[in-house]
Design an enzyme around this catalytic site. Sequence first.
Site, PDB file in Angstrom:
ATOM      1  N   LEU A 105     -25.745 -32.367 -29.526  1.00  0.00           N
ATOM      2  CA  LEU A 105     -24.955 -31.330 -30.201  1.00  0.00           C
ATOM      3  C   LEU A 105     -24.626 -30.181 -29.258  1.00  0.00           C
ATOM      4  O   LEU A 105     -25.252 -30.023 -28.210  1.00  0.00           O
ATOM      5  CB  LEU A 105     -25.753 -30.834 -31.416  1.00  0.00           C
ATOM      6  CG  LEU A 105     -25.937 -31.897 -32.518  1.00  0.00           C
ATOM      7  CD1 LEU A 105     -27.072 -31.546 -33.463  1.00  0.00           C
ATOM      8  CD2 LEU A 105     -24.629 -32.097 -33.287  1.00  0.00           C
ATOM      9  N   THR A 134     -28.203 -29.726 -24.550  1.00  0.00           N
ATOM     10  CA  THR A 134     -28.716 -28.681 -23.663  1.00  0.00           C
ATOM     11  C   THR A 134     -28.812 -27.402 -24.485  1.00  0.00           C
ATOM     12  O   THR A 134     -27.786 -26.877 -24.933  1.00  0.00           O
ATOM     13  CB  THR A 134     -27.757 -28.442 -22.478  1.00  0.00           C
ATOM     14  OG1 THR A 134     -27.593 -29.665 -21.772  1.00  0.00           O
ATOM     15  CG2 THR A 134     -28.317 -27.379 -21.537  1.00  0.00           C
ATOM     16  N   LYS A 144     -33.797 -28.700 -16.954  1.00  0.00           N
ATOM     17  CA  LYS A 144     -32.331 -28.809 -16.993  1.00  0.00           C
ATOM     18  C   LYS A 144     -31.658 -27.500 -16.537  1.00  0.00           C
ATOM     19  O   LYS A 144     -30.743 -27.510 -15.721  1.00  0.00           O
ATOM     20  CB  LYS A 144     -31.914 -29.170 -18.424  1.00  0.00           C
ATOM     21  CG  LYS A 144     -30.448 -29.021 -18.758  1.00  0.00           C
ATOM     22  CD  LYS A 144     -29.598 -30.107 -18.146  1.00  0.00           C
ATOM     23  CE  LYS A 144     -28.121 -29.859 -18.402  1.00  0.00           C
ATOM     24  NZ  LYS A 144     -27.267 -30.767 -17.677  1.00  0.00           N
ATOM     25  N   LYS A 171     -22.294 -21.866 -19.935  1.00  0.00           N
ATOM     26  CA  LYS A 171     -23.317 -21.940 -20.998  1.00  0.00           C
ATOM     27  C   LYS A 171     -24.707 -22.160 -20.387  1.00  0.00           C
ATOM     28  O   LYS A 171     -25.664 -21.466 -20.719  1.00  0.00           O
ATOM     29  CB  LYS A 171     -22.978 -23.097 -21.945  1.00  0.00           C
ATOM     30  CG  LYS A 171     -24.071 -23.446 -22.925  1.00  0.00           C
ATOM     31  CD  LYS A 171     -23.832 -24.804 -23.604  1.00  0.00           C
ATOM     32  CE  LYS A 171     -25.144 -25.329 -24.159  1.00  0.00           C
ATOM     33  NZ  LYS A 171     -25.040 -26.659 -24.747  1.00  0.00           N
TER      34      LYS A 171
END
Length: 290
Positions: free
Chosen positions: A65, A94, A169, A244
């Site tokens: 998502l 993420t 990440k 982001k």
Amino acid sequence: MTRIAFIGLGNMGGGMAANLVKAGHEVHAFDLSAEALTRAQENGCQTYTSVREAVQGAQAVVSMLPNGQIVESVYSADVIGHAPRSALLLDCSTIDVATARKVEEAARAAGYEMVDAPVSGGIAAANGGTLTFMVGGSAEAFAKAEPILAAMGKAVIHAGASGAGQAAKICNNMILGATMIATCEAFALADKLGLDLQTFFDISSKASGQSWSMTAYCPVPGVGPQSPADNGYQGGFAAALMLKDLKLAMEAAKAAGAKVPMGQRAQELYEAFAAAGNGADDFSGIIKTL
Ligand code: NAD
């Protein structure tokens, strides 16, 4: 064969769900987009009109998502308490470390095992089943998650406890954002100094300036391997998504009291690049501003 509910069939999730089908799993898919559902159906998924229906009877739930807010609301409203308690929950989106931990705690309190399993590799890797998964969760949950993730990736690595996958990440992508800008700067300077750019690539890709941004994703058209630069900076990894991830890294650094001056500068530059209307372009397109 495992019965897997898959929530979020966008650029990444669409290919990932298709690879689970190819690996012999029964995939029960849901997305808000009718177009994404049609594509999933063509790829062999069974489609549903709500998350709650898709997770009924599931042995595992995979989500891909856009952000943490959506992940939290989907899990709290429609997965936790609606999927069987025996279902393993895997969020591959993420999102920020704090939300990942919060959702896992809520799932655990309700009797579920959950891992955060964000990915490295873009749409091509999602379609090709060659993603790298970095997984946060208990050793037991990781052991159960590994065979499911292996059907969608080339590497599945246990990063540590809950939230560790997201931590890995954002640290990885903070390196990527900064090295891409540094690589773009170097090419721009090399050009102004009269160097042939292919020659500079041949040198730097074998010298200490080498990085993934240089050798696997060169931002200069016609130089190095095929990359979004050869396609007018379309496709690939959108600058808005890089922004982001950099914002998530800056939030995490602030919360942890870490100094991240290069990451901070990379965020500012991607912020300006996106604000100038380039958010949908591949992130290597930032070379056009240098
Ligand atoms: P995307 O926007 O293409 O797909 C997201 C999908 O989620 C959409 O189809 C959307 O309709 C669906 N969705 C949104 N809210 C929903 C809800 N409440 N219920 C069900 N479905 C809902 O995004 P993407 O590129 O596939 O990225 C997904 C995640 O993967 C993001 O967290 C992103 O940061 C991460 N990621 C993307 C890339 C990339 O190259 N695109 C690479 C690595 C990681």
